[in-house]
Design a protein around this motif. Structure first.
Motif, PDB file in Angstrom:
ATOM      1  N   ILE A  59       0.819  -1.226   0.000  1.00 23.06           N
ATOM      2  CA  ILE A  59       0.000   0.000   0.000  1.00 23.06           C
ATOM      3  C   ILE A  59       0.846   1.265   0.000  1.00 23.06           C
ATOM      4  O   ILE A  59       0.321   2.370   0.189  1.00 23.06           O
ATOM      5  N   GLN A  62      -0.198   4.269  -2.097  1.00 18.87           N
ATOM      6  CA  GLN A  62      -1.526   4.852  -1.868  1.00 18.87           C
ATOM      7  C   GLN A  62      -1.451   5.704  -0.602  1.00 18.87           C
ATOM      8  O   GLN A  62      -1.176   5.202   0.474  1.00 18.87           O
ATOM      9  N   ASN A  66      -8.953   3.971   0.203  1.00 20.85           N
ATOM     10  CA  ASN A  66     -10.090   3.810  -0.676  1.00 20.85           C
ATOM     11  C   ASN A  66     -10.557   2.376  -0.612  1.00 20.85           C
ATOM     12  O   ASN A  66     -10.047   1.582   0.200  1.00 20.85           O
ATOM     13  N   ASP A  67     -11.493   2.031  -1.500  1.00 24.91           N
ATOM     14  CA  ASP A  67     -12.034   0.656  -1.430  1.00 24.91           C
ATOM     15  C   ASP A  67     -10.976  -0.386  -1.733  1.00 24.91           C
ATOM     16  O   ASP A  67     -10.914  -1.441  -1.086  1.00 24.91           O
ATOM     17  N   SER A  68     -10.140  -0.084  -2.745  1.00 24.48           N
ATOM     18  CA  SER A  68      -9.054  -1.036  -3.074  1.00 24.48           C
ATOM     19  C   SER A  68      -8.082  -1.183  -1.895  1.00 24.48           C
ATOM     20  O   SER A  68      -7.601  -2.279  -1.569  1.00 24.48           O
ATOM     21  N   PHE A  69      -7.851  -0.047  -1.259  1.00 23.41           N
ATOM     22  CA  PHE A  69      -6.964  -0.011  -0.083  1.00 23.41           C
ATOM     23  C   PHE A  69      -7.507  -0.930   1.010  1.00 23.41           C
ATOM     24  O   PHE A  69      -6.786  -1.741   1.600  1.00 23.41           O
ATOM     25  N   LYS A  70      -8.821  -0.801   1.239  1.00 21.43           N
ATOM     26  CA  LYS A  70      -9.439  -1.598   2.315  1.00 21.43           C
ATOM     27  C   LYS A  70      -9.475  -3.076   1.976  1.00 21.43           C
ATOM     28  O   LYS A  70      -9.338  -3.929   2.855  1.00 21.43           O
ATOM     29  N   GLU A  71      -9.650  -3.351   0.646  1.00 17.94           N
ATOM     30  CA  GLU A  71      -9.655  -4.753   0.248  1.00 17.94           C
ATOM     31  C   GLU A  71      -8.293  -5.405   0.515  1.00 17.94           C
ATOM     32  O   GLU A  71      -8.209  -6.563   0.944  1.00 17.94           O
ATOM     33  N   GLN A  72      -7.265  -4.660   0.233  1.00 15.90           N
ATOM     34  CA  GLN A  72      -5.918  -5.194   0.490  1.00 15.90           C
ATOM     35  C   GLN A  72      -5.701  -5.458   1.986  1.00 15.90           C
ATOM     36  O   GLN A  72      -5.134  -6.466   2.386  1.00 15.90           O
ATOM     37  N   SER A  97      -8.573  -3.051   9.021  1.00 14.82           N
ATOM     38  CA  SER A  97      -8.890  -4.220   8.185  1.00 14.82           C
ATOM     39  C   SER A  97     -10.249  -4.790   8.536  1.00 14.82           C
ATOM     40  O   SER A  97     -10.771  -5.641   7.814  1.00 14.82           O
TER      41      SER A  97
END
Length: 478
Positions: A59, A62, A66-72, A97
């Motif tokens: 990450i 970044q 964002n949503d992708s961040f949270k998914e990771q 997380s």
């Protein structure tokens, strides 16, 4: 062999071994428990720091969640089984997380924030109120020298309590095995020590009652084996001393009996003759004969007293020799002339064999004459209608003068030849009554005087054929 647990050696060894094992294992268990806990925490924290850095790599490009961040983050949460927080430069938690995001908006401690911003990982843990301890680590969130905030991982210390419990259980079993092992070793050592000690105790008990025949059989080469060897040697010495003591007591008993007999006979005769003289029972013409007998009896008692005195002086080393050159041949001639009348009365001839070299001995003349006087007197006493030969010769190889007194008398039995030198011993077996009556001190005095001269004396004899006494006295060195 069954060991009595009440015996002090077993009890002391067993107690000391068990206490040592218990204290040692307890100390080892405590140290292992502390180090195990610290090791588990350190290992887990290092692993979590490595995982947090992996999250940062994913990450770091970044700067805003964002949503992708949270998914990771959610992916790493599942992969590492750890809760993940992301906080900004002010320590505010901006995302987690967890989907519910209950921790968003909370603040991380200033100390952790400062440490992370400075580029150093931080770690802390919490155990109170939790079934399992919770470990937290924090690493910088950013790329290269740009730091956006920090990444926090929270993970329970799963299995730590179980691991420590297993360690404690293992230590407990090892302690029990150690106790059994200590008991076995202590029992064997006690048995190996008490068994020889019991043998030593048994031997000591026999020594206490005067029995020195016991011997301790111990094959070990340790201190107990050395002690047993020493005690065996001591018992041998005590047995020898006891035998010598008994022999000496017997000699004393024989001495008292002989002296009593020797004194009683002349005293009885003197008493009888004196009573007869007092009562006027002896005629005037016969009195001279009685006086002569009484005089001879007093001479006999004087000789006995002189022999006892000489023997006591020799025993106490009170006799000092006057050393000088002595013409042994002249001395033998003198003694042959002295004993000629007594020998002639027995039908015996005394020959003094002359040697051209006329050897000289280094001796005390008075004591040497006393030695030869006793030997010749015995030869005359036990020889009838026979021959006595006196001879002296130098033996340069032995640095001595060899003096021999040979007779053709009744001889001495083989069993008595070793005993004639003993004090107070009297050769009576096989002798006619007329040969009895000596005190048994003459040859004992002779041997002591010869040894005092650093010489030696021996005898060769055969029953019915005679005896030869050989005396070796140091040769006078011109």
């Amino acid at each position: 062999m069954f060991l009595n647990p009440n015996k002090s050696i077993l009890r002391k060894m067993l107690t000391s071994s068990i206490v040592t094992v218990l204290l040692g294992l307890c100390a080892v268990g405590l140290v292992i428990s502390l180090f195990a806990k610290e090791y588990i925490v350190n290992s887990k924290s290092n692993e979590m720091i490595r995982q947090a850095k992996q999250v940062n790599l994913a990450i770091q490009n970044q700067t805003k969640p964002n949503d992708s961040f949270k998914e990771q983050l959610h992916f790493f949460d599942q992969a590492f089984d750890s809760r993940i927080w992301i906080f900004d430069m002010d320590g505010n938690i901006v995302t987690t997380s967890s989907k519910d995001e209950v921790n968003v908006g909370k603040v991380v401690s200033t100390e952790v924030v400062n440490q992370v911003i400075n580029g150093e990982p931080a770690k802390w843990n919490q155990f109170e109120g939790l079934k399992e301890g919770m470990l937290s680590v924090a690493v910088p969130w950013g790329k290269d020298n740009d730091v956006y905030g920090g990444i926090v991982l929270h993970s329970p210390l799963k299995g730590m309590n179980e691991t420590i419990a297993q360690l404690r259980e293992t230590i407990l079993w090892v302690t029990l095995l150690g106790i059994f092992f200590s008991f076995g070793v202590s029992s064997y050592l006690s048995w190996s020590i008490t068994r020889p000690i019991q043998r030593i105790d048994k031997a000591a008990a026999k020594i206490a009652v005067g029995d020195y025949s016991e011997r301790i059989q111990i094959d070990s080469r340790d201190e107990i084996g050395d002690l047993a060897t020493t005690i065996n040697h001591m018992m041998e010495q005590l047995e020898r001393v006891d035998q010598e003591k008994r022999k000496l007591n017997q000699l004393r008993h024989d001495f008292l009996a002989n002296v009593s007999h020797e004194l009683r006979t002349p005293l009885t005769a003197l008493q009888g003759f004196l009573e007869a003289l007092q009562d006027g029972l002896i005629e005037e013409v016969a009195r001279e004969k009685y006086y002569e007998i009484m005089y001879n009896e007093t001479l006999h008692m004087n000789r006995l007293v002189d022999d006892i005195t000489d023997l006591m002086k020799l025993e106490n080393k009170e006799i000092e020799l006057v050393w000088m050159a002595v013409d042994v041949q002249a001395m033998l001639s003198k003694l042959a002339f002295k004993f000629h009348p007594e020998a002639e009365a027995r039908g015996t001839v005394i020959h003094s064999i002359m040697d051209e070299d006329s050897p000289q001995a280094y001796a005390d003349p008075d004591r040497l004459e006393q030695i030869l006087n006793n030997l010749i007197k015995n030869a005359v006493k036990f020889t009838e209608n026979g021959t006595i030969k006196l001879k002296a010769m130098a033996v340069p190889s032995e640095k001595c003068v060899l003096i021999t007194v040979t007779d053709t008398g009744i001889g001495i039995s083989p069993e008595d030849q070793e005993l004639i030198w003993e004090r107070f011993f009297k050769v009576e077996r096989g002798r006619p009554v007329k040969h009895k009556g000596s005190s048994g001190l003459g040859l004992a005095i002779v041997r002591e005087l010869v040894e005092l001269h650093n010489g030696s004396i021996g005898v060769r004899s055969e029953m019915g054929k005679g005896s030869t006494f050989e005396v070796r006295i140091p040769l006078y060195d011109n």
